[in-house]
Design a protein around this motif. Structure first.
Motif, short mmCIF file in Angstrom:
data_model
loop_
_atom_site.label_atom_id
_atom_site.label_comp_id
_atom_site.label_asym_id
_atom_site.label_seq_id
_atom_site.Cartn_x
_atom_site.Cartn_y
_atom_site.Cartn_z
N TYR A 192 55.49 58.75 -3.89
CA TYR A 192 54.61 58.15 -4.76
C TYR A 192 55.04 57.16 -5.51
CZ TYR A 192 51.68 58.12 -8.97
OH TYR A 192 51.16 57.49 -10.02
N ILE A 193 53.84 56.43 -5.36
CA ILE A 193 54.27 54.99 -5.86
C ILE A 193 53.17 54.91 -7.05
CG2 ILE A 193 54.82 52.34 -5.27
CD1 ILE A 193 55.15 53.12 -2.44
N LEU A 194 53.92 54.29 -8.10
CA LEU A 194 52.86 54.31 -9.04
C LEU A 194 51.79 53.21 -9.19
CD1 LEU A 194 51.91 54.51 -12.47
CD2 LEU A 194 52.98 52.01 -12.71
N ASN A 241 51.27 47.49 -4.93
CA ASN A 241 51.64 46.33 -3.49
C ASN A 241 52.92 45.52 -3.91
OD1 ASN A 241 50.96 45.36 -6.03
ND2 ASN A 241 49.15 43.87 -5.44
N ARG A 242 53.38 45.66 -5.08
CA ARG A 242 54.85 44.72 -4.88
C ARG A 242 55.91 45.47 -5.34
NH1 ARG A 242 55.70 42.98 -10.08
NH2 ARG A 242 54.36 43.91 -11.23
N LEU A 280 61.54 46.01 -5.60
CA LEU A 280 60.44 45.68 -6.46
C LEU A 280 60.53 43.63 -6.14
CD1 LEU A 280 57.68 45.87 -8.39
CD2 LEU A 280 59.33 45.58 -10.19
N HIS A 281 58.78 43.22 -5.37
CA HIS A 281 59.12 41.90 -5.18
C HIS A 281 57.82 41.43 -6.54
CE1 HIS A 281 60.02 42.48 -1.12
NE2 HIS A 281 60.00 43.80 -0.89
N ASN A 282 57.84 40.07 -6.83
CA ASN A 282 56.92 39.13 -7.54
C ASN A 282 57.14 39.38 -9.12
OD1 ASN A 282 55.35 37.28 -8.39
ND2 ASN A 282 53.68 37.90 -7.86
N VAL A 283 58.20 40.31 -9.55
CA VAL A 283 58.26 40.16 -10.70
C VAL A 283 57.35 39.86 -12.18
CG1 VAL A 283 60.22 42.10 -10.43
CG2 VAL A 283 60.84 39.74 -11.30
N GLN A 284 56.73 40.68 -13.37
CA GLN A 284 56.45 40.10 -14.27
C GLN A 284 57.79 40.32 -14.99
OE1 GLN A 284 53.85 38.00 -12.96
NE2 GLN A 284 53.90 38.27 -10.99
N GLU A 285 57.15 39.80 -16.30
CA GLU A 285 57.57 39.64 -17.31
C GLU A 285 57.65 40.95 -18.26
OE1 GLU A 285 57.96 38.06 -22.44
OE2 GLU A 285 56.30 37.71 -20.94
N SER A 286 56.34 41.92 -17.68
CA SER A 286 56.19 43.53 -18.20
C SER A 286 56.69 44.23 -17.66
CB SER A 286 54.44 43.11 -17.34
OG SER A 286 54.39 43.29 -16.54
#
Length: 326
Positions: A79-81, A86-87, A101-107
């Protein structure tokens, strides 16, 4: 908001060392990894759990605003959140679960915890594993302010570090962290002004808090205190850590006296001993020369006195003979 900057002479990696206790007991692996990247990069987190025939599955969860990022069962179902589906990719290698985890964001900046569920006596038991601190360096304005940027005190001196929040934010707690040479917590101050001073600076730290600003004083600094010190804020209603982008670089200068090592003192001592021996040898030589001269001067005088005494004695003897004949 999570930032970090690079100085011209060194690359500074923001390392947060926050330890969270294991839950529900068991064989817990509470090691901590730190990952620091820029927005848009990729990260990988590996959960290495001790094997068990009763293993049910492995979770990767966040600790700040807890969320299950991914769950992989022993049978490899997952199971993936949805917000990260998609990342997020994963793979299993033996008993290791690798999550990318690809294309990481500040969040995505958070504290990630590996947990394993096992079945014991008909019940599921949760075992806490490795913690991974993920810091994503964003390009927007900062929430946490910190000063100074750089200090270069001498060994034994003190420094001040100021941590502050911008006026529109409220904190649940502040950390001061060593983040590069030896990542560890230095100080934690809660919003109720409760505090914990960690062992590295026990009896060497003072602080004062005024509204959203904390003034921290570090005393009696030693060479191994050189590091990057970073203020990290846990904000109300925030799902991630807020960290100052640059921190404070602290480089401790050794005092001049510390350059005299034990070896140097040994050399100085040897030189002094040799000098004393040479001096004693010279004094002994001079003393023997003076004594020799003294005896050389005394010997002729003794012969002269003996000859004078013999001459006087012969004269007296002759005088007595003449008197007898008369």
């Amino acid at each position: 908001m999570l930032w970090i900057s690079c100085f011209p002479t060194a690359s500074l990696f923001l390392l947060l060392f926050l330890c969270f206790p294991g839950q529900n007991g068991g064989e817990n692996d509470q090691s901590t990894d730190v990952i620091s990247v820029w927005e848009g990069d990729s990260i990988s987190i590996t959960c290495s759990m001790k094997g068990s025939e009763n293993e049910v599955g492995t979770y990767l969860t966040t600790i700040i605003q807890p969320v299950n990022v991914i769950y992989v069962s022993k049978q490899n179902t997952s199971y993936i959140l949805p917000a990260l589906a998609n990342r997020t990719k994963y793979s299993k290698d033996g008993r290791n679960l690798r999550v990318t985890l690809h294309n990481v964001q500040e969040s995505d900046s958070n504290i990630y915890l590996c947990t394993k569920f096992i079945k014991s006596k008909g019940h599921h038991k949760k075992l806490s594993g490795k913690t991974t601190i993920v810091v994503v360096k964003a390009k927007t304005s900062e929430v946490v302010e910190q000063s100074p940027l750089y200090v270069n005190p001498q060994q034994g001196q003190s420094i001040n570090i100021t941590c502050a929040l911008k006026s529109s934010h409220e904190d649940e707690g502040f950390y001061l962290l060593k983040t590069q040479m030896q990542p560890e917590r230095v100080l934690y101050v809660s919003s109720q002004n409760g505090s914990t001073i960690f062992p590295a600076f026990a009896n060497r730290l003072e602080y004062s808090k005024e509204e959203k600003k904390i003034l921290i004083t570090l005393h009696n600094l030693q060479k191994n205190d050189s590091d990057i010190y970073v203020c990290a804020g846990m904000l109300k209603n925030s799902t991630f850590l807020s960290v100052n982008r640059s921190g404070t670089m602290v480089l401790i200068k050794e005092v001049e006296q510390t350059h005299c090592s034990n070896k140097s003192w040994g050399i100085y001592g040897l030189i002094i001993v040799v000098a004393l021996l040479v001096f004693a040898l010279i004094c002994c030589t001079l003393y023997r020369v003076d004594m020799k001269k003294y005896f050389q001067k005394r010997k002729p005088n003794a012969v002269y006195e003996d000859m004078s005494y013999s001459s006087r004695r012969n004269t007296l003897i002759r005088a007595n003979v003449y008197v007898t004949d008369n």
